[in-house]
Scaffold this motif. Structure first.
Motif, short mmCIF file in Angstrom:
data_model
loop_
_atom_site.label_atom_id
_atom_site.label_comp_id
_atom_site.label_asym_id
_atom_site.label_seq_id
_atom_site.Cartn_x
_atom_site.Cartn_y
_atom_site.Cartn_z
N ASN A 173 -48.96 0.78 56.75
CA ASN A 173 -48.46 2.00 56.11
C ASN A 173 -48.57 3.19 57.07
N ARG A 174 -48.37 4.38 56.51
CA ARG A 174 -48.29 5.57 57.38
C ARG A 174 -49.61 5.91 58.07
N CYS A 184 -49.22 3.92 61.42
CA CYS A 184 -48.18 4.47 62.30
C CYS A 184 -47.28 5.32 61.42
N VAL A 219 -44.08 6.94 61.08
CA VAL A 219 -42.84 6.80 61.87
C VAL A 219 -41.99 8.06 61.94
N ASN A 247 -39.57 -1.66 58.88
CA ASN A 247 -39.47 -1.77 57.42
C ASN A 247 -39.67 -0.43 56.72
N ALA A 291 -39.61 3.15 55.11
CA ALA A 291 -38.50 4.04 54.75
C ALA A 291 -38.92 4.88 53.55
N ILE A 343 -34.78 -3.16 58.70
CA ILE A 343 -34.57 -3.37 57.26
C ILE A 343 -33.70 -2.22 56.76
N SER A 344 -32.49 -2.60 56.38
CA SER A 344 -31.50 -1.61 55.96
C SER A 344 -31.24 -1.77 54.46
N TYR A 376 -30.67 9.10 51.46
CA TYR A 376 -31.06 7.70 51.73
C TYR A 376 -29.85 6.93 52.29
N LYS A 416 -29.45 5.33 56.02
CA LYS A 416 -29.33 3.88 56.24
C LYS A 416 -28.00 3.55 56.92
N GLY A 461 -32.26 -7.21 49.50
CA GLY A 461 -31.92 -7.38 48.08
C GLY A 461 -32.51 -6.22 47.30
N VAL A 521 -35.32 -5.11 45.05
CA VAL A 521 -36.63 -5.73 44.93
C VAL A 521 -37.58 -4.86 44.11
N THR A 534 -40.37 -3.04 43.89
CA THR A 534 -41.39 -2.36 44.70
C THR A 534 -41.46 -0.92 44.19
N ASP A 535 -42.30 -0.10 44.83
CA ASP A 535 -42.33 1.31 44.45
C ASP A 535 -40.93 1.91 44.57
N MET A 536 -40.25 1.56 45.66
CA MET A 536 -38.91 2.11 45.87
C MET A 536 -37.88 1.49 44.94
N1 LIG Z 1 -36.88 -2.15 47.13
C1 LIG Z 1 -35.56 -2.29 47.22
O1 LIG Z 1 -34.88 -2.63 46.22
C2 LIG Z 1 -34.85 -2.08 48.53
C3 LIG Z 1 -33.46 -2.23 48.57
C4 LIG Z 1 -32.80 -2.06 49.77
C5 LIG Z 1 -33.50 -1.78 50.91
N2 LIG Z 1 -34.86 -1.61 50.87
C6 LIG Z 1 -35.56 -1.30 52.12
O2 LIG Z 1 -36.68 -2.17 52.26
C7 LIG Z 1 -37.72 -1.50 53.02
C8 LIG Z 1 -39.03 -1.57 52.25
O3 LIG Z 1 -38.84 -0.85 51.04
P1 LIG Z 1 -39.84 -0.98 49.79
O4 LIG Z 1 -38.99 -1.28 48.62
O5 LIG Z 1 -41.00 -1.85 50.12
O6 LIG Z 1 -40.27 0.55 49.70
P2 LIG Z 1 -41.67 1.19 49.21
O7 LIG Z 1 -42.24 0.35 48.15
O8 LIG Z 1 -41.38 2.62 48.91
O9 LIG Z 1 -42.54 1.08 50.54
C9 LIG Z 1 -42.17 1.85 51.65
C10 LIG Z 1 -43.15 1.59 52.76
O10 LIG Z 1 -42.76 2.44 53.85
C11 LIG Z 1 -43.91 3.15 54.28
N3 LIG Z 1 -43.55 4.48 54.81
C12 LIG Z 1 -42.83 5.46 54.23
N4 LIG Z 1 -42.76 6.52 55.04
C13 LIG Z 1 -43.45 6.20 56.16
C14 LIG Z 1 -43.74 6.88 57.37
N5 LIG Z 1 -43.31 8.13 57.63
N6 LIG Z 1 -44.49 6.23 58.30
C15 LIG Z 1 -44.92 4.98 58.08
N7 LIG Z 1 -44.69 4.28 56.96
C16 LIG Z 1 -43.96 4.89 56.01
C17 LIG Z 1 -44.78 3.30 53.04
O11 LIG Z 1 -46.10 3.55 53.45
P3 LIG Z 1 -47.15 4.26 52.42
O12 LIG Z 1 -47.65 3.12 51.59
O13 LIG Z 1 -48.16 4.84 53.36
O14 LIG Z 1 -46.38 5.26 51.64
C18 LIG Z 1 -44.59 1.94 52.39
O15 LIG Z 1 -45.44 0.98 52.97
C19 LIG Z 1 -37.20 -0.08 53.24
O16 LIG Z 1 -36.61 0.00 54.52
C20 LIG Z 1 -36.14 0.10 52.17
O17 LIG Z 1 -35.15 1.07 52.51
C21 LIG Z 1 -35.56 -1.76 49.70
#
Ligand SMILES: NC(=O)c1ccc[n+]([C@@H]2O[C@H](COP(=O)([O-])OP(=O)(O)OC[C@H]3O[C@@H](n4cnc5c(N)ncnc54)[C@H](OP(=O)(O)O)[C@@H]3O)[C@@H](O)[C@H]2O)c1
Length: 203
Positions: free
Chosen positions: A7-8, A11, A13, A41, A43, A102-103, A124, A128, A155, A157, A159-161
């Motif tokens: 996580n942040r 590094c 990012v 990964n 974002a 990861i896009s 966003y 991307k 896909g 997924v 997750t938080d996002m």
């Molecule tokens: N979930 C989906 O449905 C979905 C769909 C399409 C694409 N994606 C892509 O999949 C990837 C993972 O997404 P996710 O769903 O796992 O998102 P998430 O649950 O929001 O997790 C995002 C991760 O990115 C880290 N992060 C954010 N800003 C950062 C920074 N400035 N420096 C370092 N780390 C940072 C966060 O770290 P912290 O824990 O420290 O905040 C967290 O570990 C992303 O690229 C996202 O765009 C996701």
């Protein structure tokens, strides 16, 4: 050896200095075979549209989702080059040296237009789309080094996002799918855009 910058805290990012520090640390842990797989990964998801998006959100999103991966690739490049050279096999493949960005289909201009009213996430999607362009261009630059580079959509997924929508994939299903795709990558996927099932996506 697998090194996960989780996580942040490991590094950040959006900050090139933090990326530089992390690359130095990781470099000191790697052996003479270098780094054979780099996955970008991290974002952030900021929503908003033309009329209501704060400029700061736009900047943070671009710094994290687009400039971040660019700087990560640049700082880790020497280790990827070492891995490509150390492999001793000709051509481009994932076993040798690879960058996976990861896009998202949210960054696909041909896919997002019909979804934009439902998902008004302009910063966003624009970031991307930028990451996708970066992937295609960096693939050209990395070809002489025989380092594979492609964009991968995980896909939708849970997750938080991604949120809790029950139609969304479990993290395990998405990650297992992506790992299968990554293992299967060969030269003809270099510079491409695919999803976690291995389907090629439109830009
Ligand atoms: N979930 C989906 O449905 C979905 C769909 C399409 C694409 N994606 C892509 O999949 C990837 C993972 O997404 P996710 O769903 O796992 O998102 P998430 O649950 O929001 O997790 C995002 C991760 O990115 C880290 N992060 C954010 N800003 C950062 C920074 N400035 N420096 C370092 N780390 C940072 C966060 O770290 P912290 O824990 O420290 O905040 C967290 O570990 C992303 O690229 C996202 O765009 C996701």
């Amino acid at each position: 050896m697998k090194i996960v910058l989780r996580n942040r805290k490991h590094c950040y990012v959006a900050d090139p200095c933090s990326i530089k520090v992390s690359a130095k640390k990781v470099g000191s842990l790697l052996g003479k075979n270098g780094l054979n797989l780099l996955v970008n990964n991290a974002a952030v998801l900021a929503s908003g549209t033309l009329l209501n998006i704060p400029v700061e959100d736009m900047q943070t999103t671009f710094n994290t989702n687009m400039t971040g991966p660019l700087v990560v690739i640049r700082e880790y490049l020497p280790y990827l080059q070492t891995a490509a050279k150390a492999s001793g096999t000709p051509g481009i493949s994932c076993d040798k040296s690879a960058v996976i960005n990861i896009s998202s289909t949210g960054g696909s201009i041909s896919s997002i237009l019909s979804m934009y009213a439902q998902f008004p996430v302009l910063p966003y999607s624009a970031s991307k789309a930028g990451l996708n362009m970066l992937t295609a261009l960096i693939a050209v630059e990395l070809k002489p080094d025989e380092i594979l580079c492609m964009a991968l959509h995980p896909g939708w997924v849970r997750t938080d996002m991604g949120g809790e929508d029950e139609l969304n994939l479990e993290v395990r299903e998405s990650v297992e799918g992506m790992l299968r795709v990554i293992r299967s990558l060969t030269e003809n996927k270099h510079g491409g855009f695919m999803d976690y099932t291995g389907k090629t996506l439109p830009w």
